[in-house]
Design an enzyme around this catalytic site. Sequence first.
Site, mmCIF file in Angstrom:
data_model
loop_
_atom_site.group_PDB
_atom_site.id
_atom_site.type_symbol
_atom_site.label_atom_id
_atom_site.label_comp_id
_atom_site.label_asym_id
_atom_site.label_seq_id
_atom_site.Cartn_x
_atom_site.Cartn_y
_atom_site.Cartn_z
ATOM 1 N N SER A 10 0.982 -1.360 -0.018
ATOM 2 C CA SER A 10 0.085 -0.013 -0.066
ATOM 3 C C SER A 10 0.896 1.337 -0.279
ATOM 4 O O SER A 10 0.875 2.021 -0.876
ATOM 5 C CB SER A 10 -0.873 0.089 1.102
ATOM 6 O OG SER A 10 -1.792 -1.009 0.934
ATOM 7 N N LEU A 11 1.637 1.393 1.132
ATOM 8 C CA LEU A 11 2.421 2.739 1.197
ATOM 9 C C LEU A 11 3.573 2.689 0.173
ATOM 10 O O LEU A 11 3.824 3.758 -0.479
ATOM 11 C CB LEU A 11 2.968 2.834 2.493
ATOM 12 C CG LEU A 11 3.738 4.198 2.830
ATOM 13 C CD1 LEU A 11 2.743 5.393 2.434
ATOM 14 C CD2 LEU A 11 4.270 4.321 4.145
ATOM 15 N N LYS A 178 5.521 9.606 16.955
ATOM 16 C CA LYS A 178 4.678 8.630 16.109
ATOM 17 C C LYS A 178 4.469 7.493 16.954
ATOM 18 O O LYS A 178 3.474 6.774 16.795
ATOM 19 C CB LYS A 178 5.432 8.585 14.905
ATOM 20 C CG LYS A 178 4.737 7.761 13.908
ATOM 21 C CD LYS A 178 3.577 8.250 13.073
ATOM 22 C CE LYS A 178 2.712 7.259 11.943
ATOM 23 N NZ LYS A 178 3.212 6.385 11.389
ATOM 24 N N ASN A 186 -3.155 1.996 17.820
ATOM 25 C CA ASN A 186 -3.066 0.830 16.987
ATOM 26 C C ASN A 186 -3.823 -0.402 17.723
ATOM 27 O O ASN A 186 -4.668 -1.138 17.443
ATOM 28 C CB ASN A 186 -1.832 0.284 16.104
ATOM 29 C CG ASN A 186 -1.432 1.433 15.091
ATOM 30 O OD1 ASN A 186 -1.627 2.413 15.400
ATOM 31 N ND2 ASN A 186 -0.885 0.978 14.180
ATOM 32 N N ASN A 245 -10.923 6.092 9.862
ATOM 33 C CA ASN A 245 -9.907 5.066 9.591
ATOM 34 C C ASN A 245 -9.961 3.716 10.263
ATOM 35 O O ASN A 245 -10.214 3.887 11.375
ATOM 36 C CB ASN A 245 -8.334 5.639 9.653
ATOM 37 C CG ASN A 245 -7.827 6.508 8.617
ATOM 38 O OD1 ASN A 245 -8.588 6.929 7.949
ATOM 39 N ND2 ASN A 245 -6.557 6.299 8.195
ATOM 40 N N SER A 248 -3.998 0.557 10.951
ATOM 41 C CA SER A 248 -3.377 -0.543 10.263
ATOM 42 C C SER A 248 -3.402 -2.152 10.935
ATOM 43 O O SER A 248 -3.401 -3.113 10.387
ATOM 44 C CB SER A 248 -1.887 -0.270 9.838
ATOM 45 O OG SER A 248 -1.293 -0.098 10.980
ATOM 46 N N GLU A 260 2.012 -5.574 13.525
ATOM 47 C CA GLU A 260 3.185 -4.672 14.012
ATOM 48 C C GLU A 260 3.549 -4.612 15.648
ATOM 49 O O GLU A 260 4.098 -3.646 15.814
ATOM 50 C CB GLU A 260 3.573 -3.563 13.301
ATOM 51 C CG GLU A 260 3.637 -3.723 11.594
ATOM 52 C CD GLU A 260 3.863 -2.588 10.966
ATOM 53 O OE1 GLU A 260 3.158 -1.702 10.717
ATOM 54 O OE2 GLU A 260 4.836 -2.373 10.289
HETATM 55 N N1 NAD Z 1 -0.549 1.934 4.600
HETATM 56 C C1 NAD Z 1 -0.390 3.255 5.028
HETATM 57 O O1 NAD Z 1 -1.288 3.795 4.962
HETATM 58 C C2 NAD Z 1 0.650 3.367 6.097
HETATM 59 C C3 NAD Z 1 0.781 4.864 6.736
HETATM 60 C C4 NAD Z 1 2.088 4.901 7.169
HETATM 61 C C5 NAD Z 1 3.079 4.007 7.761
HETATM 62 N N2 NAD Z 1 2.601 2.640 6.971
HETATM 63 C C6 NAD Z 1 3.770 1.932 7.385
HETATM 64 O O2 NAD Z 1 4.320 1.524 6.249
HETATM 65 C C7 NAD Z 1 4.915 0.178 6.317
HETATM 66 C C8 NAD Z 1 4.253 -0.578 5.251
HETATM 67 O O3 NAD Z 1 2.831 -0.662 5.591
HETATM 68 P P1 NAD Z 1 1.751 -1.049 4.035
HETATM 69 O O4 NAD Z 1 0.095 -0.747 4.615
HETATM 70 O O5 NAD Z 1 2.136 -0.704 2.884
HETATM 71 O O6 NAD Z 1 1.721 -2.694 4.200
HETATM 72 P P2 NAD Z 1 1.339 -3.636 3.047
HETATM 73 O O7 NAD Z 1 1.445 -5.143 3.673
HETATM 74 O O8 NAD Z 1 0.381 -3.175 2.348
HETATM 75 O O9 NAD Z 1 2.851 -3.456 2.087
HETATM 76 C C9 NAD Z 1 4.044 -4.379 2.179
HETATM 77 C C10 NAD Z 1 4.333 -4.983 1.159
HETATM 78 O O10 NAD Z 1 5.790 -5.537 1.110
HETATM 79 C C11 NAD Z 1 5.775 -6.745 0.324
HETATM 80 N N3 NAD Z 1 7.169 -7.482 0.846
HETATM 81 C C12 NAD Z 1 7.289 -7.730 1.878
HETATM 82 N N4 NAD Z 1 8.580 -8.623 2.013
HETATM 83 C C13 NAD Z 1 8.761 -8.558 0.649
HETATM 84 C C14 NAD Z 1 9.921 -9.146 0.071
HETATM 85 N N5 NAD Z 1 10.935 -9.865 0.755
HETATM 86 N N6 NAD Z 1 9.927 -9.215 -1.367
HETATM 87 C C15 NAD Z 1 8.992 -8.239 -2.031
HETATM 88 N N7 NAD Z 1 7.730 -7.796 -1.234
HETATM 89 C C16 NAD Z 1 7.875 -7.609 -0.018
HETATM 90 C C17 NAD Z 1 4.551 -7.347 0.950
HETATM 91 O O11 NAD Z 1 3.955 -8.395 0.009
HETATM 92 C C18 NAD Z 1 3.675 -6.245 0.812
HETATM 93 O O12 NAD Z 1 2.729 -6.034 -0.250
HETATM 94 C C19 NAD Z 1 4.279 -0.465 7.511
HETATM 95 O O13 NAD Z 1 5.348 -0.262 8.655
HETATM 96 C C20 NAD Z 1 3.203 0.297 7.975
HETATM 97 O O14 NAD Z 1 2.977 0.649 9.329
HETATM 98 C C21 NAD Z 1 1.662 2.503 6.149
HETATM 99 C C1 PAF Z 2 -1.753 7.004 12.190
HETATM 100 C C2 PAF Z 2 -2.373 5.775 12.320
HETATM 101 C C3 PAF Z 2 -2.593 4.943 13.591
HETATM 102 C C4 PAF Z 2 -3.685 5.930 11.468
HETATM 103 O O1 PAF Z 2 -4.531 4.948 11.489
HETATM 104 C C5 PAF Z 2 -1.633 4.700 11.219
HETATM 105 O O2 PAF Z 2 -0.204 5.056 11.525
HETATM 106 C C6 PAF Z 2 -1.756 3.357 11.317
HETATM 107 O O3 PAF Z 2 -3.070 2.877 11.101
HETATM 108 O O4 PAF Z 2 -0.854 2.761 11.448
#
Ligand code: NAD
Ligand code: PAF
Length: 296
Positions: A10-11, A178, A186, A245, A248, A260
């Site tokens: 996603s991110l 954060k 969470n 929201n 996560s 996590e």
């Molecule tokens: N999604 C959000 O809105 C958001 C916002 C802020 C912070 N974050 C943080 O960002 C990080 C990622 O979150 P996310 O929501 O994108 O998770 P996600 O699970 O959607 O994305 C992670 C991706 O990494 C891939 N992956 C993992 N290991 C791999 C490998 N060895 N080879 C190839 N691909 C691999 C997974 O298949 C997955 O698609 C987390 O720490 C989350 O807390 C996410």
């Molecule tokens: C800020 C936050 C808690 C918003 O949902 C986001 O970091 C999450 O969902 O992990």
Amino acid sequence: MRVLVFGAGSLGSLLGGLLARAHDVTLVGRAPHVERVRADGLRITGECSVRVEPAATTAVPDERFDLALVAVKAFDTAAAAEALGAADLDAVLSVQNGLDNERTLAGALDAPVLAGTCTYGARLTEPGTVECTGRGEVALGPPDGGESAVAESVGGALGGADVETTVAADMPRRRWTKLSVNAGINAVTALARVENGALVDGPAGETARRAARETARVARERGIDLADGAAVEAVERVAAATSANRSSMLQDVEAGTRTEVDAINGAVVERAERAVPVNETLTALVRGWERERGSR
Ligand SMILES: NC(=O)c1ccc[n+]([C@@H]2O[C@H](COP(=O)([O-])OP(=O)(O)OC[C@H]3O[C@@H](n4cnc5c(N)ncnc54)[C@H](O)[C@@H]3O)[C@@H](O)[C@H]2O)c1
Ligand SMILES: CC(C)(CO)[C@@H](O)C(=O)[O-]
């Protein structure tokens, strides 16, 4: 700039897609998302609407990149660090939640590792399509604070692609702030099965505030200037701003996938010099759920 995004979920897909507007971006992720991006490009919907055509693969290319942006879940960081060893990297930036990612990456890679906090919201809605669920910002800088030319360069590249970016010299305080937010929101929303807004004036809010206060106290034990009031204000502000929201961790619990919690509440417990009963309880309950689900 040549950018490698490791963890195109996603991110990673959102930030990688935004960066692809101005840079040469390669996404590293998994099928079927990678296959769809290769075939039809990447669509960003929601708060940012754009279609781009980054390269996409399932393995790190043995090539040189100016930046590797790491966006895997915290429990995949060690494997990510090992995989990134295949590339020649000038800099690494983690945009992940949790406290240990930068140390794990720095222990495995020679390139300078930058800490990052990200308040953009992203959700992969189908292979090839990621929804921007909320605009935010990326704050980045040296994990231990201070200024660096690398941070300025990476910050300039993100800003040059219209990613809202702050180059910060106070990343220790930002990371712990954060962490307070994540420690408060969470696990509480995941266990109560509620959206973030339920913490604003509902009964679960006090548990969130207590978890945040404990986190701020541990931060101070480690020399970080983070007052209880600042941590509580951050939890309340973010819960209100993201009221609709599903956090996560709630999404992970609803999907039956690993959370996590180890890198969030578990990290607070691991570092505490004195008891942190709320974080201890939240950690144990989420781990207990994960164990019963077989997701850890
Ligand atoms: N999604 C959000 O809105 C958001 C916002 C802020 C912070 N974050 C943080 O960002 C990080 C990622 O979150 P996310 O929501 O994108 O998770 P996600 O699970 O959607 O994305 C992670 C991706 O990494 C891939 N992956 C993992 N290991 C791999 C490998 N060895 N080879 C190839 N691909 C691999 C997974 O298949 C997955 O698609 C987390 O720490 C989350 O807390 C996410
Ligand atoms: C800020 C936050 C808690 C918003 O949902 C986001 O970091 C999450 O969902 O992990």
